[in-house]
Design an enzyme around this catalytic site. Structure first.
Site, PDB file in Angstrom:
ATOM      1  N   HIS A  75      37.948  33.335   4.306  1.00 44.24           N
ATOM      2  CA  HIS A  75      37.117  32.404   5.068  1.00 44.24           C
ATOM      3  C   HIS A  75      36.135  31.380   4.517  1.00 44.24           C
ATOM      4  O   HIS A  75      35.609  30.685   4.918  1.00 44.24           O
ATOM      5  CB  HIS A  75      36.043  33.403   5.547  1.00 44.24           C
ATOM      6  CG  HIS A  75      35.370  33.117   6.935  1.00 44.24           C
ATOM      7  ND1 HIS A  75      33.962  32.632   6.742  1.00 44.24           N
ATOM      8  CD2 HIS A  75      35.537  32.829   8.168  1.00 44.24           C
ATOM      9  CE1 HIS A  75      33.618  32.360   8.043  1.00 44.24           C
ATOM     10  NE2 HIS A  75      34.626  32.544   8.881  1.00 44.24           N
ATOM     11  N   LYS A 115      35.732  27.595   2.729  1.00 46.65           N
ATOM     12  CA  LYS A 115      36.037  26.376   3.386  1.00 46.65           C
ATOM     13  C   LYS A 115      35.454  25.563   2.077  1.00 46.65           C
ATOM     14  O   LYS A 115      34.390  24.955   2.230  1.00 46.65           O
ATOM     15  CB  LYS A 115      35.537  25.882   4.552  1.00 46.65           C
ATOM     16  CG  LYS A 115      35.596  27.004   5.676  1.00 46.65           C
ATOM     17  CD  LYS A 115      34.424  27.182   6.303  1.00 46.65           C
ATOM     18  CE  LYS A 115      34.220  28.622   7.335  1.00 46.65           C
ATOM     19  NZ  LYS A 115      35.330  29.064   7.848  1.00 46.65           N
ATOM     20  N   ASP A 172      40.035  16.123  -7.996  1.00 50.48           N
ATOM     21  CA  ASP A 172      40.318  15.449  -9.145  1.00 50.48           C
ATOM     22  C   ASP A 172      39.491  16.094 -10.263  1.00 50.48           C
ATOM     23  O   ASP A 172      39.082  15.859 -11.323  1.00 50.48           O
ATOM     24  CB  ASP A 172      39.899  14.363  -9.275  1.00 50.48           C
ATOM     25  CG  ASP A 172      40.907  13.328  -8.528  1.00 50.48           C
ATOM     26  OD1 ASP A 172      42.171  13.777  -8.299  1.00 50.48           O
ATOM     27  OD2 ASP A 172      40.513  11.953  -8.341  1.00 50.48           O
ATOM     28  N   HIS A 180      27.934  26.024  14.403  1.00 53.40           N
ATOM     29  CA  HIS A 180      28.948  26.822  13.306  1.00 53.40           C
ATOM     30  C   HIS A 180      28.254  26.847  12.081  1.00 53.40           C
ATOM     31  O   HIS A 180      28.800  27.321  11.074  1.00 53.40           O
ATOM     32  CB  HIS A 180      30.340  26.279  13.203  1.00 53.40           C
ATOM     33  CG  HIS A 180      31.129  27.137  12.621  1.00 53.40           C
ATOM     34  ND1 HIS A 180      31.960  26.798  11.671  1.00 53.40           N
ATOM     35  CD2 HIS A 180      31.538  28.472  12.917  1.00 53.40           C
ATOM     36  CE1 HIS A 180      32.880  27.605  11.155  1.00 53.40           C
ATOM     37  NE2 HIS A 180      32.668  28.840  12.038  1.00 53.40           N
ATOM     38  N   LYS A 235      25.867  27.363   8.442  1.00 54.70           N
ATOM     39  CA  LYS A 235      25.869  28.555   7.770  1.00 54.70           C
ATOM     40  C   LYS A 235      24.846  28.372   6.590  1.00 54.70           C
ATOM     41  O   LYS A 235      25.294  28.029   5.652  1.00 54.70           O
ATOM     42  CB  LYS A 235      26.744  29.298   7.296  1.00 54.70           C
ATOM     43  CG  LYS A 235      27.871  29.529   8.574  1.00 54.70           C
ATOM     44  CD  LYS A 235      29.296  29.983   8.222  1.00 54.70           C
ATOM     45  CE  LYS A 235      30.405  29.929   9.272  1.00 54.70           C
ATOM     46  NZ  LYS A 235      29.943  30.480  10.492  1.00 54.70           N
ATOM     47  N   ASP A 243      11.127  26.595   0.407  1.00 54.43           N
ATOM     48  CA  ASP A 243      10.616  25.694  -0.037  1.00 54.43           C
ATOM     49  C   ASP A 243      10.717  25.325  -1.448  1.00 54.43           C
ATOM     50  O   ASP A 243      10.653  24.284  -2.109  1.00 54.43           O
ATOM     51  CB  ASP A 243       8.840  25.830  -0.041  1.00 54.43           C
ATOM     52  CG  ASP A 243       8.744  27.325  -0.637  1.00 54.43           C
ATOM     53  OD1 ASP A 243       8.122  27.652  -1.677  1.00 54.43           O
ATOM     54  OD2 ASP A 243       9.130  28.315  -0.027  1.00 54.43           O
TER      55      ASP A 243
END
EC number: 3.1.16.1
Length: 503
Positions: free
Chosen positions: A212, A214, A219, A426, A428, A433
């Site tokens: 899952h 992403k 480089d 979507h 997440k 602080d």
């Protein structure tokens, strides 16, 4: 839209309730917990390394009879990043990026992050030698889902950009989940035909979840991480949040180690090693973060990973990272996540899992921290979630100094009903602080115990010499408050059209 269809993020395979082994990760309990594991590993490696390698790989591989994927000779040592990334001076720069769906305007003057579509293309413009991508699935053209809509053009332009990179002999390497959710997409076949290296990782067989994650590593110097899938809808129809870090080879090459855990598991007959070899280990973690100036601002940063079985020695578990961010908060904890369940989500029988829920309540009660939770609601929402949200909201007691607020964020469908699995927030992420957390996981047990994901944890302090500088946690707080105060964020007692949200 067919209500019975499931969103790709909700189609994680059902799991059996399997106990997860105590893998050699950095945990919140003992910063030296991996020492004994390392010593044991050194004693065993001499006897087991040959057997382990032969068991993991049996020759060069190609995943399909059409030889879509180039043949490779696998090795425990990851592919050497091209160029002189290790010799580059680090001048790290972090930029928040986001996708705002079409027809989702905010008030004039509202804070914004750099548009994701623009940021991705700019990141690819920096590529000189290699682009490594960990992805759930690929669907960058409208034809993939039989949709003819102008909003798919940005995804199609991105796919063309990857082809152009390959024509310039820039290496494109992709680790993705198998089986793919985008069964009609030809994106990866197109890229493979141009020379991309692609491995499909059967994560369900290995961990019981899915790949899952992403993220990109460019480089060995530049990074993208965030909620966006390699999907054209992530650029124009779904609200996303992520971060790009430029010129930061130490962090980039540390994240590359997580990419390589996927890469080696994408070979035939691969199994999870009981102990990951040392070259997968990380020395950058919760207890020893990278320290240095990002654009002149004193910064600490590290990456976490899930599940525990994909955490080599020194890698902080994603759940421990999330809990650590909460523990460090002194004034507020703001969370924006698509789904929030204090249970398992993808087991045959749901199991109560109050770890994150308890942590939010404890912060509000024990430290007087102001908690805000912004959860998405859309056409594919499981309405059982609202009982848990109302329970958390009920914990609030302002007269006793306990402040817990919950809202749902609804992206109006409008005239976009022809596009399935879109019109949703979507994102997440979490911000306090003290710290910013940008992740790839929804909040339920499965994402932390079985599913492959990563988190970026960053904390900055404004130097006295730069009183006008804005920390990343302040930037993220502003984005959260923009969403929270918008008319798209609604209290739990509001009624909304069923087209936009299943309540």
């Amino acid at each position: 839209m067919d209500k019975k269809k499931e969103h790709p993020e909700m189609r994680i395979p059902l799991q059996t309730a399997v106990e997860v082994s105590d893998w050699p990760c950095s945990t919140s309990h003992d910063p030296h917990s991996g020492l004994g594991m390392v010593l044991g590993m050194l004693a065993v490696l001499g006897l087991s390394s040959v057997t382990l390698i032969l068991f993991l790989w049996q020759g060069a591989t190609s995943f399909t009879s059409h030889r879509m994927f180039p043949e490779e000779v696998p090795s425990w040592s990851w592919e050497t990043l091209k160029g002189d990334a290790e010799q580059q001076n680090n001048s790290c720069q972090l930029i928040l990026v986001e996708s705002i769906p079409e027809d989702l305007p905010f008030a004039a003057g509202s804070p914004t992050a750099q548009p994701l579509a623009q940021a991705w293309l700019q990141l690819l413009d920096t590529a000189r030698e290699s682009v490594h991508i960990a992805s759930y699935y690929w669907s960058l053209t409208g034809l993939d889902i039989g949709v003819n809509d102008s909003s798919s053009r940005q995804g199609e332009a991105l796919l063309q950009k990857f082809q152009q990179l390959l024509l310039r002999n820039i290496s494109v390497v992709v680790a993705t989940h198998s089986p793919t959710l985008a069964k009609t997409s030809t994106d990866l076949q197109v890229l493979a035909a141009h020379g991309a290296q692609i491995r499909q990782v059967p994560m369900k067989q290995l961990t019981g979840g899915v790949l899952h994650s992403k993220f990109w590593v460019v480089d060995g110097r530049h990074i993208y991480v965030g909620s966006a899938n390699m999907d054209w809808r992530s650029l124009t129809q779904v609200k996303e949040l992520g971060a790009i870090i430029y010129n930061c080879s130490n962090l980039a090459q540390d994240l590359e180690k997580t990419f390589q855990t996927y890469w080696v598991l994408g070979t035939p007959q691969a199994v999870l090693p009981k102990t990951w070899p040392r070259n997968f280990s990380s020395h950058i973690n919760r207890f020893h973060p990278l320290r240095g100036p990002f654009d002149g601002v004193p910064t600490t940063a590290y990456f976490s990973a899930s599940p525990p079985s994909l955490c080599p020695h020194g890698r902080t578990r994603d759940l421990d990272a999330v809990l650590g961010v909460m523990e460090g908060a002194r004034q507020f904890i703001y969370v924006s996540v698509m789904e929030y369940f204090p249970t398992t989500r993808f087991t045959h029988h749901a199991r109560y899992w109050p770890v994150l829920d308890n942590a939010l309540r404890a912060a509000a009660l024990n430290k007087g921290v102001h908690v805000r939770l912004l959860v998405s609601c859309w056409f594919n929402t499981d309405p059982t979630m609202f009982a848990y949200l109302r329970s958390l909201q009920a914990f609030s007691n302002p007269s006793a100094g306990i402040s817990v607020d919950v809202k749902v964020f609804i992206v109006p469908v409008g005239n976009h009903s022809n596009i399935p699995f879109s019109r949703v927030n979507h994102s997440k992420f979490m911000v306090t602080d003290k710290t910013a957390y940008v992740g790839t996981s929804n909040w339920s047990e499965d994402y932390f115990s079985h599913t492959a994901g990563v988190g970026l944890i960053v904390s900055q302090k404004t130097p006295r010499a730069q009183p006008g500088a804005t920390t990343v946690q302040e930037q993220l707080r502003q984005l959260f408050e923009r969403d929270w105060s918008s008319h798209y964020a609604m209290d739990l007692d509001r009624q909304v059209p069923s087209q936009d949200c299943v309540w």
